[in-house]
Write an enzyme that holds these catalytic residues in place. Sequence first.
Site: not given
Length: 669
Positions: A274-276, A279
């Site tokens: 889920m980081r993208a 960000v």
Amino acid sequence: MTPYPFSAVVGHDDLALALLLNSVNPAIGGVLVRGEKGTAKSTMVRALGGVLPVEPVVRGCRFRCDPARPDPGCPDGPHDPAGPADDAPASLVELPVGATEDRVLGSLDLERALTEGVKGFEPGLLARAHRGLLYVDEVNLLHDHLVDALLDAAAMGRVHVERDGVSVSHASRFVLVGTMNPEEGELRPQLLDRFGLSVEVAASRDAQQRAEVVRRRLDYEASPEDFAARWAEEDRAVGERVARARALLPSVELTDAALSLVASVCASFEVDGMRADLVIARAALAHAAWEGRTQVSTPDVRAAARLALPHRRRRDPFDSPGLDEDQLDDALERGDDGPDDPDGDPDDDPEPPEGGPPPDGRGPDDPPRDDDPPEDAPAPDAGDEAGTEGSERSDGTPRSGDGAPRRSGEPFRTRLLSVDGVGEGASGRRSRARTPYGRSVGSSRWSGRGRLDVLATVTAAAPHQRSRGRDGLGLRLRAGDLRESVREGRESNLVVFCVDASGSMAARDRMQQVKDAVLSLLVDAYQRRDKVAMVTFRGTGADVALPPTSAVEVARARLDSLPTGGRTPLGAGLHTSAELIAREHRRDPHRRALLVIVTDGRATSGSAEAAAAATTLRRDASVVVVDCERGPVRLGLARRLASTLGAGVLAMEDLRAEALTSVVREVAA
Ligand SMILES: [Zn+2]
């Protein structure tokens, strides 16, 4: 020295935008700048320090507390909110590649500990970088545990230091900027993903733009002060725009429609985790604030995705960099079913897919344009796009990834093969090594060269204090008390692949499996910063298919076009490998060698040669034999070869990281 002005850097709009968005909101997670040397990436990063707004700092606080919101846990606190403060420019801290953990995180204040017996804390670079910029040139060469520490701090906005008997926590919120030259080794994918944004930079291929770069550089060198003065107004405007965007950011809204657009873009690029999404959401908010808007719209998501996705696509180090912009536009169109941009400010021009004005990183374009002639001349919009990413898409063909001939095999993650013992080679990620930068694994008597281990020194001196007549607070030390820490990290190695390409291997599609295995090992070596070389043998002899190099792309090309078939001169393969290793050892004595022999062990000639080479190899290298023998009846020849070489042996399927069987070591009796 007068720094080069931010606004005067030509043709790095993506980089400028990525830096500025992080300046608006450091929680985006920093920027990784990838590109060859000599592309002004460092110039631009350093210049950013000069445009960031000046901010008040609590007087005397070594941790750069904000008087309006001092860190409640500040080691120099608590601070009186009404106390004195000073205006300070944003700090630009450069972290040298050889920096020790002490230097970065801070350490016990040695002097106070030894003279006053007080556990004081000496702040490190992460304290100095608070509310500013932390710049790591060649971040790919930095030790992994330091990169981890930096990224942890960047993500949490705090540093926790537990070492040498001190326990300290302080605020450390900074814009992390790392630059790297991919030719010199890749970052581990896990670390790559933790950088918020990434930008590829390359020298422009546009003649006019190149000329302008040189002209400005010469002007600057002739008189840095005059040059800076000419650009001061533009730089000041950028700084003010950052300050305005920071103030606006808390009131920018991310609608449900915009959020689902973010999600659908990420889904379409098949990014892991889920980081993208996070960000892109943060960067889109910052972009809207930067543009002076209070609601995130499609152009904000697009600008954010362009910078947040390139390093998160699934790929291996050989794929070409960058992002397929057509795919991005398709994803935006599919995700954007209308409700997103309900009224859309009329002057908020939807960005053209490409070639139009790039999302402008510098100089606001809301004020009248007539006062900035120098900007118009050199930076025609199209030139930049062509310069930074034009080469692969000049003729409208799809970019590689889809259009390029697909390789049959995909690399897999391999288990770690390493050299026996503890070396002293260049830092890397393969074999155990003594190093000044690694983790502390103990202490020994001070040699005068290593790093003083304070705790061990104090511990050694403590029992003797009474007999030495200590009366005050200070410790009574003798030379014999001094201890230094013994540190262990990992080194890079020379990894030589000796690949059997003979007819017996070529049978039944086996060569493809061998190529996949070697390719996977190459990718692994690349990420571990090894030097690699490849020797192949078939027909009448052996060839050095790839001399020792760090440029692994070349290795893949050689591997793809590797001719196969013919007899199996195993002895020649071993002999050539032994020679290559001995030669490289003379050139670089600290770099230890790992020889990976990929064969079914069947030899048709050269047994005397093989025996001679085996003796040399047992002395000069750690050897692993990857047994490629297949089928119901196995001759066990590879195992016999391994035994002759004092080598470990692995079946090809055991190369995969998931395979847990250990290397069988059968030393000849
Ligand atoms: Zn403070």
